[in-house]
Motif scaffolding. Structure first.
Motif, short mmCIF file in Angstrom:
data_model
loop_
_atom_site.label_atom_id
_atom_site.label_comp_id
_atom_site.label_asym_id
_atom_site.label_seq_id
_atom_site.Cartn_x
_atom_site.Cartn_y
_atom_site.Cartn_z
N GLU A 61 17.20 20.12 10.69
CA GLU A 61 15.88 19.49 10.47
C GLU A 61 15.96 18.47 9.34
O GLU A 61 15.33 17.42 9.39
CB GLU A 61 14.83 20.56 10.18
N MET A 62 16.77 18.75 8.31
CA MET A 62 16.96 17.78 7.22
C MET A 62 17.54 16.48 7.77
O MET A 62 17.09 15.39 7.43
CB MET A 62 17.89 18.34 6.14
N ARG A 64 17.35 15.39 10.85
CA ARG A 64 16.35 14.74 11.72
C ARG A 64 15.37 13.92 10.88
O ARG A 64 15.05 12.78 11.21
CB ARG A 64 15.60 15.77 12.56
N ILE A 65 14.91 14.51 9.79
CA ILE A 65 13.93 13.83 8.93
C ILE A 65 14.52 12.56 8.34
O ILE A 65 13.89 11.49 8.37
CB ILE A 65 13.43 14.79 7.83
N ILE A 66 15.75 12.65 7.84
CA ILE A 66 16.38 11.47 7.24
C ILE A 66 16.68 10.43 8.32
O ILE A 66 16.52 9.23 8.10
CB ILE A 66 17.65 11.87 6.46
N LYS A 67 17.07 10.88 9.50
CA LYS A 67 17.35 9.94 10.59
C LYS A 67 16.09 9.21 11.02
O LYS A 67 16.12 8.01 11.31
CB LYS A 67 17.98 10.66 11.78
N VAL A 68 14.96 9.90 11.04
CA VAL A 68 13.68 9.24 11.37
C VAL A 68 13.38 8.17 10.32
O VAL A 68 12.99 7.04 10.67
CB VAL A 68 12.54 10.27 11.46
N ALA A 69 13.56 8.50 9.05
CA ALA A 69 13.31 7.52 7.99
C ALA A 69 14.24 6.32 8.14
O ALA A 69 13.82 5.16 8.01
CB ALA A 69 13.50 8.17 6.62
N ARG A 70 15.50 6.57 8.46
CA ARG A 70 16.47 5.50 8.62
C ARG A 70 16.13 4.64 9.85
O ARG A 70 16.14 3.41 9.77
CB ARG A 70 17.88 6.07 8.77
N GLN A 149 23.86 6.91 3.73
CA GLN A 149 24.74 7.68 2.85
C GLN A 149 24.36 9.16 2.88
O GLN A 149 25.23 10.03 3.01
CB GLN A 149 24.66 7.13 1.43
N HIS A 150 23.07 9.47 2.79
CA HIS A 150 22.63 10.87 2.82
C HIS A 150 22.93 11.50 4.19
O HIS A 150 23.41 12.64 4.26
CB HIS A 150 21.13 10.97 2.54
N LEU A 151 22.66 10.76 5.24
CA LEU A 151 22.90 11.27 6.59
C LEU A 151 24.38 11.53 6.82
O LEU A 151 24.76 12.56 7.40
CB LEU A 151 22.36 10.26 7.62
N THR A 152 25.23 10.64 6.34
CA THR A 152 26.67 10.80 6.47
C THR A 152 27.14 12.05 5.73
O THR A 152 27.91 12.86 6.27
CB THR A 152 27.40 9.56 5.94
N THR A 153 26.68 12.23 4.50
CA THR A 153 27.07 13.40 3.71
C THR A 153 26.64 14.69 4.38
O THR A 153 27.44 15.62 4.53
CB THR A 153 26.45 13.31 2.29
N LEU A 154 25.38 14.76 4.81
CA LEU A 154 24.87 15.96 5.45
C LEU A 154 25.58 16.26 6.77
O LEU A 154 25.87 17.42 7.08
CB LEU A 154 23.36 15.84 5.70
N GLY A 167 35.48 7.53 18.16
CA GLY A 167 34.27 6.96 18.76
C GLY A 167 32.97 7.62 18.34
O GLY A 167 31.91 7.24 18.81
N ILE A 168 33.06 8.62 17.46
CA ILE A 168 31.83 9.29 17.01
C ILE A 168 31.71 9.11 15.50
O ILE A 168 32.48 9.65 14.74
CB ILE A 168 31.85 10.79 17.36
N GLY A 169 30.73 8.32 15.10
CA GLY A 169 30.47 8.12 13.68
C GLY A 169 29.40 9.07 13.20
O GLY A 169 28.89 9.91 13.97
N PRO A 170 29.03 8.95 11.95
CA PRO A 170 28.02 9.85 11.38
C PRO A 170 26.67 9.78 12.08
O PRO A 170 26.00 10.80 12.24
CB PRO A 170 27.89 9.37 9.93
#
Length: 194
Positions: A61-62, A64-70, A149-154, A167-170
């Motif tokens: 869920e964390m 998802r939330i950051i991905k929505v913001a991004r 950066q946050h999404l990649t780390t998580l 072929g699969i990035g963060p």
């Protein structure tokens, strides 16, 4: 709190049932909540419905939330650039000739460096608007980079092997984790991908 989250919190087993097909609904008297509930109960009792609803309080869920913001920042940045380029079409000939051939990063940088003394002519208003839009684009770029950066780390914390797969990035890995949910081991499907 959703009904599903509440029932899960008080330790009741919750089964998610897909909505009935539209074709079946039309054939069986249209939309009817009582019939839909009965059909859902039959699917659960027969064992055909076994899906556990995604939790909304875990690590996925964390992401998802950051991905929505991004994603919304990326969409806003795209809209700013489209508007900036559309506005440039009506700029005076000299300014347009200077800016039109530039690549996107060069265009944004050039617009951000324009100067305006007073808003007393349409040309001055054009420069002012281009400056404002370029600065907004740059602010959104910083926001997108922070979210990424946050999404990649998580995502690396949850599925480092998945992120490293060819072929699969963060971003793609985060999308896969979000789709899969918190309910099971998020890396259970890695062997089929890696």
């Amino acid at each position: 709190m959703s009904v599903s989250a509440y029932l899960s919190a008080i330790r009741l087993k919750v089964i998610e049932v897909s909505r009935p097909s539209r074709r079946d609904r039309r054939r069986l008297q249209g939309k009817n909540d009582v019939l839909d509930a009965e059909q859902a109960a039959r699917l659960v009792l027969s064992g055909q419905a076994t899906a556990i609803p995604k939790s909304t309080d875990g690590a996925v869920e964390m992401r998802r939330i950051i991905k929505v913001a991004r994603d919304t920042a990326v969409k806003a940045q795209t809209q700013v650039l489209v508007s900036l380029k559309a506005m440039l079409v009506t700029a005076d000939t000299d300014l347009r000739a200077l800016l039109e051939p530039l690549s996107t990063p060069q265009l944004v940088a050039a617009c951000a460096q324009l100067e305006v003394d007073q808003l007393d002519t349409p040309a001055a208003a054009m420069r002012y608007a281009l400056i404002a839009m370029a600065n907004r684009w740059l602010q959104l770029l910083q926001e997108i980079e922070a979210h990424t950066q946050h999404l990649t780390t998580l995502t690396r914390e949850a599925a480092s092997e998945l992120v490293q797969a060819y072929g699969i990035g963060p971003d793609t890995a985060a999308e896969m984790l979000i789709t899969f949910g918190d309910n099971s081991n998020p890396c259970a499907f890695r062997s089929s991908i890696c």
